[in-house]
Design an enzyme around this catalytic site. Structure first.
Site, PDB file in Angstrom:
ATOM      1  CB  SER A 183      -0.957   0.003   1.198  1.00 30.20           C
ATOM      2  OG  SER A 183      -2.039  -0.872   0.958  1.00 30.20           O
ATOM      3  CG  LEU A 184       5.463   3.091   0.535  1.00 24.74           C
ATOM      4  CD1 LEU A 184       4.968   4.424   1.074  1.00 24.74           C
ATOM      5  CD2 LEU A 184       6.704   2.634   1.298  1.00 24.74           C
TER       6      LEU A 184
END
Length: 401
Positions: free
Chosen positions: A116-117
């Site tokens: 999700s970064l």
């Protein structure tokens, strides 16, 4: 004689043309380098770096940071780390292996799935289209995908996780998923539009914050539709390339033999490729600590989007519950007592990888941890913040990370 003269003239023309092409190509490279230098600034001279290191007590901080990571390693941390402040790298190291079974030591060049970064990159891609006048944050999904079944959801709501959309990973029965083994974003969009009954949404738009990977899957699909480019190509052309993030790529891009890819592990075992691995926007970017540091510098310098637009991205959007955790456009936010943004960050977890990038504008620092063997200590940043700020952080700083 005339024939010989013609040959000489022809040869001269070829050489001149080739030289002109070479010069033009060189000029393009030079222009790119000049743009990057002008935007981020020239590299520090040894004297300038020495002066900054002295001002911020870099050596003392580096020793303390090293001790924190010694303890993290004892607790099982396997990955890469970079901590920088005021344009100076305080600490950089690699711990463990790219493949645990092969015991091939990690290096700073190894790439990790950001999970999700990846979302900040998707947000920047969307905001670039907005600055170019190609979209409005007030546009609804139906402008781009008329058959999408959930009405009234704006791009701004997708960016801030206020759409109420259900998570695509849990929305479809096995009978729907038959066919291509690794569906792309456009196929997920088609499923939402055609599957009956329509998956139930979590909430109505803008009622509250509700984190859902579907938001960023949809945003990536919109970027492709508007730009007429594969999402991987768009990122490469408008973000990775300009910032010379040469080891950063999207999972859907063909593998390069020079890429040093890690694999994800859980409990010491390799995690196989997931059914949804090639759905991107919410995840899918591979990068290194060094490239993420370039992203940080380019972002803060206004190289990718204007500083005004960046401030919009760093503005908290959800105040249903009083607290220190919030979300802007593509960035998680930690707020101060006045509910103003103090830290910008994002975490990630996907199939054995877990990651974090934590930033602060006031003291100009960034903390980057990338792990390919899930380890909770990746998210423990309080001790590092104590060192970088020179003050004790409140206990809530790690709450809900």
């Amino acid at each position: 004689m005339k024939k010989l003269q013609w040959v000489v003239v022809w040869a001269a023309m070829v050489i001149a043309t080739f030289g002109c092409e070479q010069k033009t190509q060189h000029s393009k490279v030079k222009e790119s380098k000049d743009w990057l230098t002008e935007c981020i600034g020239s590299p520090l001279t040894p004297e300038q770096e020495a002066d900054i290191r002295k001002q911020i007590n870099a050596e003392e901080k580096a020793v303390k940071i090293a001790e924190i990571f010694r303890k993290k390693r004892l607790a099982g941390f396997n990955g890469n780390v970079l901590v920088a402040q005021k344009g100076v790298i305080l600490y950089q190291n690699s711990f463990g292996y790219a493949h645990l079974r092969a015991k091939d030591s990690l290096s700073s060049d190894h790439t990790f799935q950001l999970a999700s970064l990846s979302k900040p990159f998707t947000a920047i891609a969307v905001l670039k289209l907005k600055e170019a006048g190609k979209i409005s944050l007030e546009d609804t999904i139906q402008r781009f995908f008329p058959n999408f079944p959930y009405k009234g959801i704006k791009i701004s709501s997708l960016l801030s996780h206020r759409s109420g959309l259900p998570n695509y990973a849990y929305s479809f029965m096995d009978s729907v998923r038959h066919g291509r083994k690794y569906p792309a974003n456009i196929e997920i969009m088609r499923w939402f539009a055609t599957v009956k009954p329509t998956p139930q949404r979590y909430n109505i738009p803008e009622r509250s914050f509700s984190y859902s990977n579907t938001n960023y899957m949809v945003l990536a699909a919109i970027v492709e539709k508007v730009s007429s480019m594969a999402f991987s190509d768009y990122l490469h052309k408008h973000i990775f390339g300009p910032l010379e993030m040469n080891r950063t790529f999207l999972i859907t891009r063909p593998a390069d033999s020079t890429q040093l890819r890690t694999v994800g592990h859980q409990h010491g075992q390799v995690i196989p490729k997931d059914y949804y691995d090639e759905v991107v926007g919410d995840k899918g970017v591979y990068s290194t600590t060094q490239d993420l540091y370039r992203f940080y510098k380019g972002l803060m310098a206004g190289c990718l989007i204007s500083k005004k637009t960046l401030e919009e991205a760093f503005t908290p959007r959800s105040f249903e519950k009083f607290g220190f955790r919030n979300y802007g456009y593509g960035f998680r936010l930690h707020l101060d007592e006045q509910q103003k943004t103090r830290y910008m960050y994002h975490t990630g977890w996907w199939k054995g990888y877990n990651t974090i990038m934590w930033m602060n504008k006031e003291d100009d620092f960034v903390i980057i941890l990338l792990s390919n063997s899930y380890n909770r200590t990746v998210y423990e940043v309080k001790g590092l913040l104590d060192i970088l700020h020179g003050e004790v952080q409140s206990d809530d700083v790690e709450k809900d990370i």
